[in-house]
Write a protein that holds these residues in place. Structure first.
Motif, PDB file in Angstrom:
ATOM      1  N   GLY A  47      59.797 182.531  79.838  1.00  0.00           N
ATOM      2  CA  GLY A  47      60.817 183.136  79.900  1.00  0.00           C
ATOM      3  C   GLY A  47      61.177 182.517  81.263  1.00  0.00           C
ATOM      4  O   GLY A  47      62.514 182.697  81.153  1.00  0.00           O
ATOM      5  N   GLU A  48      60.406 182.273  82.387  1.00  0.00           N
ATOM      6  CA  GLU A  48      60.525 181.240  83.793  1.00  0.00           C
ATOM      7  C   GLU A  48      61.595 180.432  83.124  1.00  0.00           C
ATOM      8  O   GLU A  48      62.737 179.287  83.430  1.00  0.00           O
ATOM      9  CB  GLU A  48      60.225 181.171  84.160  1.00  0.00           C
ATOM     10  N   PHE A  49      61.686 179.137  82.138  1.00  0.00           N
ATOM     11  CA  PHE A  49      61.919 178.077  81.842  1.00  0.00           C
ATOM     12  C   PHE A  49      63.380 178.682  81.029  1.00  0.00           C
ATOM     13  O   PHE A  49      63.871 177.902  81.402  1.00  0.00           O
ATOM     14  CB  PHE A  49      61.245 177.380  80.796  1.00  0.00           C
ATOM     15  N   LYS A  50      63.639 179.483  80.002  1.00  0.00           N
ATOM     16  CA  LYS A  50      64.074 179.929  79.773  1.00  0.00           C
ATOM     17  C   LYS A  50      65.789 180.781  80.200  1.00  0.00           C
ATOM     18  O   LYS A  50      66.529 180.285  80.045  1.00  0.00           O
ATOM     19  CB  LYS A  50      64.197 181.274  78.024  1.00  0.00           C
ATOM     20  N   GLY A  51      64.819 181.138  80.923  1.00  0.00           N
ATOM     21  CA  GLY A  51      66.071 181.733  82.270  1.00  0.00           C
ATOM     22  C   GLY A  51      66.869 180.883  83.075  1.00  0.00           C
ATOM     23  O   GLY A  51      68.430 180.441  83.233  1.00  0.00           O
ATOM     24  N   ALA A  52      66.088 179.293  83.757  1.00  0.00           N
ATOM     25  CA  ALA A  52      67.025 178.574  84.045  1.00  0.00           C
ATOM     26  C   ALA A  52      67.362 178.348  83.447  1.00  0.00           C
ATOM     27  O   ALA A  52      68.921 177.578  83.477  1.00  0.00           O
ATOM     28  CB  ALA A  52      65.369 177.267  84.683  1.00  0.00           C
ATOM     29  N   GLN A  53      67.162 178.118  82.291  1.00  0.00           N
ATOM     30  CA  GLN A  53      67.803 176.848  81.010  1.00  0.00           C
ATOM     31  C   GLN A  53      68.781 177.767  81.036  1.00  0.00           C
ATOM     32  O   GLN A  53      70.633 176.889  81.324  1.00  0.00           O
ATOM     33  CB  GLN A  53      67.326 176.872  79.770  1.00  0.00           C
ATOM     34  N   ARG A  54      69.221 178.682  80.823  1.00  0.00           N
ATOM     35  CA  ARG A  54      70.448 179.392  80.584  1.00  0.00           C
ATOM     36  C   ARG A  54      71.665 179.931  82.389  1.00  0.00           C
ATOM     37  O   ARG A  54      72.956 179.077  81.945  1.00  0.00           O
ATOM     38  CB  ARG A  54      70.445 181.199  80.298  1.00  0.00           C
ATOM     39  N   VAL A  55      70.728 179.839  83.131  1.00  0.00           N
ATOM     40  CA  VAL A  55      72.007 179.724  84.287  1.00  0.00           C
ATOM     41  C   VAL A  55      72.002 177.791  84.167  1.00  0.00           C
ATOM     42  O   VAL A  55      73.180 177.797  84.571  1.00  0.00           O
ATOM     43  CB  VAL A  55      70.805 179.425  85.465  1.00  0.00           C
ATOM     44  N   LEU A  56      71.508 177.099  84.026  1.00  0.00           N
ATOM     45  CA  LEU A  56      72.116 175.521  84.335  1.00  0.00           C
ATOM     46  C   LEU A  56      73.193 175.068  83.553  1.00  0.00           C
ATOM     47  O   LEU A  56      73.877 174.323  83.352  1.00  0.00           O
ATOM     48  CB  LEU A  56      70.986 174.845  84.036  1.00  0.00           C
ATOM     49  N   ARG A  57      72.856 175.748  82.310  1.00  0.00           N
ATOM     50  CA  ARG A  57      73.903 175.440  80.747  1.00  0.00           C
ATOM     51  C   ARG A  57      75.644 176.169  81.585  1.00  0.00           C
ATOM     52  O   ARG A  57      76.783 175.471  81.578  1.00  0.00           O
ATOM     53  CB  ARG A  57      73.722 176.201  80.157  1.00  0.00           C
ATOM     54  N   TRP A  58      75.149 177.375  81.916  1.00  0.00           N
ATOM     55  CA  TRP A  58      76.754 178.414  82.576  1.00  0.00           C
ATOM     56  C   TRP A  58      76.999 177.318  83.767  1.00  0.00           C
ATOM     57  O   TRP A  58      77.597 176.721  84.486  1.00  0.00           O
ATOM     58  CB  TRP A  58      76.386 179.680  83.222  1.00  0.00           C
ATOM     59  N   ALA A  59      75.945 177.145  84.873  1.00  0.00           N
ATOM     60  CA  ALA A  59      76.301 175.882  85.924  1.00  0.00           C
ATOM     61  C   ALA A  59      76.958 174.923  85.788  1.00  0.00           C
ATOM     62  O   ALA A  59      77.709 174.232  86.485  1.00  0.00           O
ATOM     63  CB  ALA A  59      75.058 175.258  86.935  1.00  0.00           C
ATOM     64  N   GLU A  60      76.410 174.154  84.488  1.00  0.00           N
ATOM     65  CA  GLU A  60      77.282 172.960  84.332  1.00  0.00           C
ATOM     66  C   GLU A  60      78.214 173.371  83.971  1.00  0.00           C
ATOM     67  O   GLU A  60      79.482 172.030  84.113  1.00  0.00           O
ATOM     68  CB  GLU A  60      75.695 172.179  83.075  1.00  0.00           C
ATOM     69  N   GLU A  61      79.060 174.247  83.136  1.00  0.00           N
ATOM     70  CA  GLU A  61      79.748 174.502  82.246  1.00  0.00           C
ATOM     71  C   GLU A  61      81.155 174.793  83.414  1.00  0.00           C
ATOM     72  O   GLU A  61      81.969 174.525  83.191  1.00  0.00           O
ATOM     73  CB  GLU A  61      79.825 175.268  81.124  1.00  0.00           C
ATOM     74  N   LYS A  62      80.779 175.115  84.269  1.00  0.00           N
ATOM     75  CA  LYS A  62      81.151 175.679  85.351  1.00  0.00           C
ATOM     76  C   LYS A  62      81.470 174.619  86.518  1.00  0.00           C
ATOM     77  O   LYS A  62      82.157 175.062  87.891  1.00  0.00           O
ATOM     78  CB  LYS A  62      81.214 176.990  85.978  1.00  0.00           C
ATOM     79  N   GLY A  63      81.042 173.990  87.084  1.00  0.00           N
ATOM     80  CA  GLY A  63      80.502 172.518  87.696  1.00  0.00           C
ATOM     81  C   GLY A  63      80.149 173.073  89.073  1.00  0.00           C
ATOM     82  O   GLY A  63      80.677 172.467  89.885  1.00  0.00           O
ATOM     83  N   HIS A  64      78.907 174.107  88.825  1.00  0.00           N
ATOM     84  CA  HIS A  64      78.213 174.128  89.859  1.00  0.00           C
ATOM     85  C   HIS A  64      77.418 174.057  89.638  1.00  0.00           C
ATOM     86  O   HIS A  64      75.742 173.879  90.589  1.00  0.00           O
ATOM     87  CB  HIS A  64      77.460 176.096  89.863  1.00  0.00           C
ATOM     88  N   LEU A  65      76.280 172.955  88.829  1.00  0.00           N
ATOM     89  CA  LEU A  65      74.775 172.158  88.930  1.00  0.00           C
ATOM     90  C   LEU A  65      74.134 172.027  90.015  1.00  0.00           C
ATOM     91  O   LEU A  65      73.103 172.209  90.106  1.00  0.00           O
ATOM     92  CB  LEU A  65      74.976 171.427  87.807  1.00  0.00           C
ATOM     93  N   ASP A  66      75.411 171.195  91.318  1.00  0.00           N
ATOM     94  CA  ASP A  66      74.936 170.729  92.183  1.00  0.00           C
ATOM     95  C   ASP A  66      74.175 171.424  93.099  1.00  0.00           C
ATOM     96  O   ASP A  66      73.183 170.914  94.330  1.00  0.00           O
ATOM     97  CB  ASP A  66      75.548 169.634  92.465  1.00  0.00           C
ATOM     98  N   LYS A  67      74.798 173.085  92.975  1.00  0.00           N
ATOM     99  CA  LYS A  67      74.554 173.852  93.921  1.00  0.00           C
ATOM    100  C   LYS A  67      72.816 175.028  93.243  1.00  0.00           C
ATOM    101  O   LYS A  67      72.814 175.464  94.088  1.00  0.00           O
ATOM    102  CB  LYS A  67      75.364 174.601  93.355  1.00  0.00           C
ATOM    103  N   VAL A  68      72.491 174.602  92.685  1.00  0.00           N
ATOM    104  CA  VAL A  68      71.353 175.385  91.681  1.00  0.00           C
ATOM    105  C   VAL A  68      69.944 174.260  92.291  1.00  0.00           C
ATOM    106  O   VAL A  68      69.989 173.280  91.473  1.00  0.00           O
ATOM    107  CB  VAL A  68      71.876 175.382  90.345  1.00  0.00           C
ATOM    108  N   GLU A  69      68.728 175.122  92.281  1.00  0.00           N
ATOM    109  CA  GLU A  69      67.940 174.732  92.963  1.00  0.00           C
ATOM    110  C   GLU A  69      66.706 175.135  92.257  1.00  0.00           C
ATOM    111  O   GLU A  69      66.596 176.221  91.740  1.00  0.00           O
ATOM    112  CB  GLU A  69      67.842 174.545  94.341  1.00  0.00           C
ATOM    113  N   ILE A  70      65.537 174.394  92.483  1.00  0.00           N
ATOM    114  CA  ILE A  70      64.196 174.889  91.208  1.00  0.00           C
ATOM    115  C   ILE A  70      63.158 174.414  92.430  1.00  0.00           C
ATOM    116  O   ILE A  70      62.824 172.893  92.330  1.00  0.00           O
ATOM    117  CB  ILE A  70      64.327 174.536  89.946  1.00  0.00           C
ATOM    118  N   LEU A  71      62.079 175.504  92.542  1.00  0.00           N
ATOM    119  CA  LEU A  71      61.113 174.859  93.231  1.00  0.00           C
ATOM    120  C   LEU A  71      59.641 174.288  92.194  1.00  0.00           C
ATOM    121  O   LEU A  71      59.716 174.458  91.094  1.00  0.00           O
ATOM    122  CB  LEU A  71      60.414 175.722  93.716  1.00  0.00           C
TER     123      LEU A  71
END
Length: 512
Positions: A47-71
């Motif tokens: 579930g954590e993987f799917k949640g991160a994947q969904r957020v990161l897809r959106w972030a890439e589309e919106k140009g925010h990918l470099d602002k999203v971090e994962i422990l």
């Protein structure tokens, strides 16, 4: 950097769904405009993987990918591959910041741990993933093993690491220690970008953030509403206000959206915001004392820099036994009602009596109180429950059977529901649908029962509704369902009378 969706999710009982994580991310990055966010821990769950994947897809589309971090963890390529597969480009690598953690948990020497870290950094570089480093338990490391801390930072500063993050993992620091330890870092390693990560075990997180920034730290970690392990983290809203008002420094954060994200996270997390929580609590911009309202009337004498409008809020004046005439007068003015001195005195006395009984009085109920005190019936009970039956049989869905009188006509309906009150409301909605009337949205439902465990104690149910505006009604009864039904009928009558032509003028003319 906001870590609500990673460290905040370590609050007991909190787990954000995929869609909830994405909703919070959108508000944090695009409305609140924080600089960076931490959204997940690698390897936790599918579930954590799917949640991160969904957020990161959106972030890439919106140009925010470099602002999203994962422990991630010092585990060769395992965490890095998890992050890469999810679409991430930044890892916050969890390393050990105290000798005790290295030797006691990892059973390794500092040199062995450093070698393992370097290997992960090299792998990340090869995979196109940027690296920040968390020095877990750094505060204890500074207290008991400074030599180890300096060994780590002096070596890591030579590696391909963007930021070194200094956590007070167990929330042990006081403001003086925070300043001294952070100052030692910034002065010894002027070329390193440091983050400070506070925990609130002694209720000192905000004070420690304040002193970390004074010591030269230029990035601090927060969570919305202060969510986090044990006593939580430094709350985003309080940090932003402190930076602006006390440190006279600027951030990119849009203050007016802080209350919005606070309510969103409250809803998704299920953790209620304390009513007195600075900036975002329900009552923090509410004056209870009549003296305060009087001073505000005369020259805003009880205002400070924390103006509610800054945070998308409004100032209110409470109605209760300490409110006094000035508070009540302000609420009446908002409703367009002006009372003479004697009438105001009578209304004030009635509200004080209700306050002594621990009953909540809302501004929406003021016209009822005025009408009652002045012995007129201008506010009609246009909707009346003739009778109702709610049943709950084990193994079957609850059912409600209601009979309403609306402007002299009887209407009956029956409905099932997920609970007895839900069944009652669904039956009400059927009646309203038949009449072509709109039914407001239930926004919040709070039940208050006095402590002590008495089964016959009075229950107060306060329900927040929204149609063209948001308002509250309450019901008081030994039975919880009955209290909720009373609050609901009060709501319907408020709406029916709200747009009644000339209502407030009639009240005014009859009592002044």
């Amino acid at each position: 950097m906001d870590t609500t969706l990673r460290d905040g999710e370590q609050t007991t009982g909190v787990s954000f769904k995929e869609g909830e994580k994405l909703s919070v991310v959108k508000v944090l990055l695009e409305d609140v405009r924080v600089d960076r966010i931490e959204i997940a821990s690698a390897r936790v769950s599918e579930g954590e993987f799917k949640g991160a994947q969904r957020v990161l897809r959106w972030a890439e589309e919106k140009g925010h990918l470099d602002k999203v971090e994962i422990l991630g963890f010092v585990d060769d390529k395992i965490s890095l591959q998890w992050i890469a597969d999810a679409g991430g480009k930044v890892v916050n690598l969890l390393c050990k910041g105290s000798l005790k953690h290295v030797t006691g948990q990892l059973r390794k020497t500092p040199e062995q741990h450093l070698a393992d870290i370097k290997k992960v950094i090299a792998n990340a570089t090869e995979m196109g993933i940027r690296v920040n480093v968390y020095l877990e338990d750094w505060s204890n490391g500074m207290r008991s093993s400074k030599e180890y801390v300096h060994f780590m930072i002096s070596n890591l500063s030579k590696e391909k690491v963007d930021r070194i993050m200094l956590p007070d993992t167990l929330g042990i620091l006081d403001p003086d220690e925070t300043y001294d330890f952070c100052r030692e870092m910034t002065e010894t390693y002027p070329g390193v970008k440091f983050d400070f990560h506070a925990h609130n075990d002694y209720d000192l997180a905000i004070a420690n953030v304040f002193h970390a920034i004074k010591a030269g730290i230029r990035c601090v970690h927060t969570t919305v509403n202060g969510l986090g392990e044990r006593a939580g983290n430094a709350p985003l809203s309080s940090v932003i206000a402190t930076i602006k008002d006390h440190l006279k420094m600027k951030t990119n954060v849009n203050e007016t959206q802080l209350n919005k994200v606070s309510k969103l996270v409250e809803s998704f997390s299920g953790i209620r915001i304390p009513t007195n929580k600075p900036l975002v609590g329900e009552f923090v911009f509410t004056q209870c004392s009549g003296i305060h309202a009087d001073g505000d009337n005369k020259n805003n004498l009880y205002f400070n820099d924390l103006l509610p409008e800054r945070f998308g809020r409004i100032r209110q004046y409470a109605l209760g036994k300490t409110s006094g005439k000035a508070n009540i007068k302000k609420n009446l003015e908002d409703l367009g009602i002006e009372l003479d001195a004697e009438s105001l005195k009578k209304v004030t006395q009635r509200i004080i009596e209700l306050g002594d009984k621990k009953e909540t009085v809302t501004s929406d109920e003021l016209p009822y109180i005025v009408a009652d005190v002045m012995e007129n019936d201008l506010i009609e009970q246009k909707i009346r429950v003739v009778n109702y039956s709610v049943t709950h049989t084990m193994g079957l869905r609850p059912v409600a059977n209601i009979s309403l009188e609306i402007e002299g006509k009887l209407y009956e309906e029956i409905s099932d529901g997920d609970g007895q009150y839900d069944a009652f409301v669904k039956a009400l909605r059927k009646v309203y649908k038949r009449l072509g009337k709109s039914f407001p949205k239930l926004v919040d439902y709070v039940v208050t029962i006095p402590p002590g465990g008495k089964t016959d104690a009075l229950v107060e149910t306060v329900i927040t509704w929204k149609n063209k505006r948001e308002f509250k009604t309450k019901g008081l009864d030994p039975d919880q369902n009955s209290a909720a039904i009373k609050a609901t009928i009060r709501m319907l009558n408020i709406i029916e009378n709200e747009f009644k032509p000339g209502l407030l003028d009639k009240i005014l003319n009859s009592i002044t």
